[in-house]
Design a protein around this motif. Structure first.
Motif, short mmCIF file in Angstrom:
data_model
loop_
_atom_site.label_atom_id
_atom_site.label_comp_id
_atom_site.label_asym_id
_atom_site.label_seq_id
_atom_site.Cartn_x
_atom_site.Cartn_y
_atom_site.Cartn_z
N ARG A 291 0.85 -1.19 0.00
CA ARG A 291 0.00 0.00 0.00
C ARG A 291 0.89 1.25 0.00
O ARG A 291 1.85 1.33 0.75
CB ARG A 291 -0.92 0.00 1.22
N ARG A 292 0.54 2.18 -0.84
CA ARG A 292 1.32 3.40 -0.99
C ARG A 292 1.41 4.17 0.33
O ARG A 292 0.41 4.37 1.01
CB ARG A 292 0.67 4.28 -2.06
N SER A 293 2.61 4.57 0.66
CA SER A 293 2.89 5.45 1.81
C SER A 293 2.53 4.83 3.16
O SER A 293 2.42 5.55 4.14
CB SER A 293 2.14 6.79 1.65
N SER A 294 2.32 3.54 3.20
CA SER A 294 2.04 2.91 4.49
C SER A 294 2.35 1.43 4.42
O SER A 294 2.63 0.89 3.35
CB SER A 294 0.59 3.14 4.92
N SER A 295 2.30 0.77 5.54
CA SER A 295 2.59 -0.66 5.58
C SER A 295 1.44 -1.44 4.96
O SER A 295 0.32 -0.93 4.83
CB SER A 295 2.80 -1.10 7.03
N PRO A 296 1.69 -2.71 4.56
CA PRO A 296 0.62 -3.51 3.95
C PRO A 296 -0.55 -3.71 4.92
O PRO A 296 -0.38 -3.63 6.14
CB PRO A 296 1.32 -4.85 3.66
N ASP A 297 -1.71 -3.96 4.35
CA ASP A 297 -2.90 -4.21 5.18
C ASP A 297 -2.76 -5.54 5.91
O ASP A 297 -2.07 -6.45 5.46
CB ASP A 297 -4.15 -4.28 4.30
N HIS A 298 -3.46 -5.65 7.01
CA HIS A 298 -3.62 -6.95 7.64
C HIS A 298 -5.08 -7.16 8.00
O HIS A 298 -5.85 -6.21 8.11
CB HIS A 298 -2.72 -7.11 8.87
N ALA A 299 -5.44 -8.41 8.11
CA ALA A 299 -6.83 -8.78 8.38
C ALA A 299 -6.83 -9.86 9.45
O ALA A 299 -5.78 -10.27 9.96
CB ALA A 299 -7.50 -9.26 7.10
N TYR A 300 -8.04 -10.33 9.76
CA TYR A 300 -8.20 -11.37 10.77
C TYR A 300 -8.92 -12.56 10.14
O TYR A 300 -9.98 -12.40 9.55
CB TYR A 300 -8.98 -10.84 11.98
N ARG A 301 -8.30 -13.73 10.24
CA ARG A 301 -8.91 -14.94 9.70
C ARG A 301 -9.78 -15.57 10.79
O ARG A 301 -9.31 -15.90 11.88
CB ARG A 301 -7.85 -15.92 9.21
N ILE A 302 -11.04 -15.75 10.46
CA ILE A 302 -12.01 -16.29 11.40
C ILE A 302 -12.31 -17.74 11.04
O ILE A 302 -12.66 -18.04 9.89
CB ILE A 302 -13.33 -15.47 11.36
N THR A 303 -12.17 -18.63 11.99
CA THR A 303 -12.45 -20.05 11.76
C THR A 303 -13.69 -20.48 12.55
O THR A 303 -14.25 -19.69 13.32
CB THR A 303 -11.26 -20.92 12.18
N LYS A 304 -14.08 -21.72 12.37
CA LYS A 304 -15.28 -22.24 13.04
C LYS A 304 -15.16 -22.18 14.56
O LYS A 304 -16.17 -22.11 15.27
CB LYS A 304 -15.53 -23.69 12.61
N LYS A 305 -13.95 -22.23 15.07
CA LYS A 305 -13.75 -22.24 16.52
C LYS A 305 -14.08 -20.91 17.18
O LYS A 305 -14.30 -20.84 18.38
CB LYS A 305 -12.29 -22.61 16.85
N ALA A 306 -14.10 -19.85 16.40
CA ALA A 306 -14.29 -18.51 16.97
C ALA A 306 -15.70 -18.35 17.52
O ALA A 306 -16.69 -18.70 16.86
CB ALA A 306 -14.02 -17.46 15.91
#
Length: 254
Positions: A41-56
């Motif tokens: 991503r321009r001018s900033s660090s890459p995005d991050h997300a949250y992986r949600i599984t069945k256990k959540a």
């Protein structure tokens, strides 16, 4: 020596960050941090997300998101990549009596579930978005704008679909119940996939501005207010302060 922190709202309400309010960035069981929508991503660090599984199993009292009245006209916005073939609710808000008053379903022909304090609209009148698939294994920017007796889906910053929402006047959503992420109570199927943003704004215009102000393309930096690194996670005791854009922090020592 003791210290007292005083938080003062300075300008404008910022959308409620549902992921933070539900403590998703603290990585509870069934959740892990993964690369997000933009791997660079321009001018900033890459995005991050949250992986949600069945256990959540993620839920909280709705008061943790809204200390006051739930807005009558509002926007719900998400940046999400649901598992292909999924048909499940991303978000459910229940009244104190256990009635689902608000729900966002992902999958084919998704439903926007809304039921006010008088039971309107009836289930057969819930807005349905035929010809749309929100669970195809790809990232989607999804925004719902609720204004008066209509709900508009804005998909991937280009597709717009409006459906009637035949609710009553002065419609209200009870905030004395619970909010459940990734499921509807008693449903077997639960959300599985990656999510980077989930926001609720107290105005219907925010959904139209989602791609510009909250979830821009990869050639633009993310707004600083959307930094969702677990290392900067805000605990329950300060959840309500997340909702504003700017604070003055005064430290008193004695």
């Amino acid at each position: 020596m003791s210290e007292c922190l005083l938080y003062t709202k300075v300008r404008g309400d910022y959308p409620v960050d549902v992921l933070r309010a539900l403590q998703v960035p603290s990585l509870p069981e069934g959740v892990k941090k993964v690369p997000g929508f933009c791997t660079s991503r321009r001018s900033s660090s890459p995005d991050h997300a949250y992986r949600i599984t069945k256990k959540a199993q993620i839920s909280a009292p709705t008061k943790q998101l809204f200390s006051g009245r739930f807005p009558e006209n509002f926007s719900i916005m998400a940046l999400v990549k649901a598992q292909a073939g999924l048909q499940a609710f991303l978000l459910s808000i229940y009244s104190e009596q256990g009635i689902q008053q608000l729900g966002i379903e992902l999958g084919r022909s998704p439903v926007f579930l809304y039921e006010d304090q008088n039971g309107k609209p009836a289930p057969e009148d819930y807005p349905l978005f035929r010809g749309v698939n929100l669970a195809d294994g790809k990232w989607h920017r999804i925004a719902f704008s609720v204004s008066k007796k209509n709900v508009t889906l804005l998909l991937d910053c280009k597709k717009k679909m409006t459906r009637p929402l035949p609710r009553g006047n002065n419609a209200d959503v009870d905030t004395n119940g619970i909010t459940v992420f990734g499921a509807r109570l008693l449903d077997e199927e639960v959300f599985q996939g990656d999510i980077q943003q989930l926001l609720i704004a107290s105005n219907p215009q925010a959904a139209y501005d989602f791609c510009e102000h909250y979830s821009p393309d990869c050639d633009s930096p993310l707004p600083k207010t959307q930094a969702q690194d677990p290392n900067t996670y805000v605990s329950n005791s300060t959840t309500q302060q997340v909702h504003t854009q700017t604070y003055e922090i005064y430290i008193f020592s004695s």
